[in-house]
Write an enzyme that holds these catalytic residues in place. Structure first.
Site: not given
Length: 121
Positions: A106, A35-36, A93, A101-102
């Site tokens: 995932h 994860d970034i 999520n 968020e995306v």
């Protein structure tokens, strides 16, 4: 699935090779990478290669082979990272109220320290 899949989401672009990542694991069903914005010393995202928005979408539309392959990939990532003995958390999520968020299904794999309790209220 309420919204159509967005082919321009960052994970779709990663899967197409448009955005490079340092793969922790990859096979025909999944890709895993750090994860970034990590929330733990070990924070890896595992994404299926198919066009799925959420867990509900994935569980409803993915083939048995995709579901099995993705589940096995998540386990293999935990083994490869050496976090089975100390423990890890899987988090996914789904939707805006959960903080997704995306819009590509995932799983977050978090480990490397004692993780706090999951928020219940």
């Amino acid at each position: 699935m309420s919204d159509p899949y967005d082919d321009q989401n960052i994970f779709a672009r990663i899967l197409r090779g448009e955005i490079p990542v340092q793969a922790v694991y990859e096979d025909e069903y999944a890709l895993a990478f750090p994860d970034i914005a990590p929330k733990a010393p070990v924070h890896v995202l595992v994404i299926p290669r198919g066009r799925y928005i959420s867990h509900a979408d994935f569980s409803a539309r993915a083939s048995d082979a995709e579901i099995t392959g993705f589940t096995r990939a998540v386990g293999e990532v935990a083994r490869k990272l050496g976090v089975e003995q100390s423990g890890y958390r899987l988090l996914s999520n789904s939707g805006p109220n959960a903080g997704q968020e995306v819009p590509h299904y995932h799983v977050h794999l978090l480990a490397g320290e004692r993780l706090g309790p999951i928020r219940t209220s």
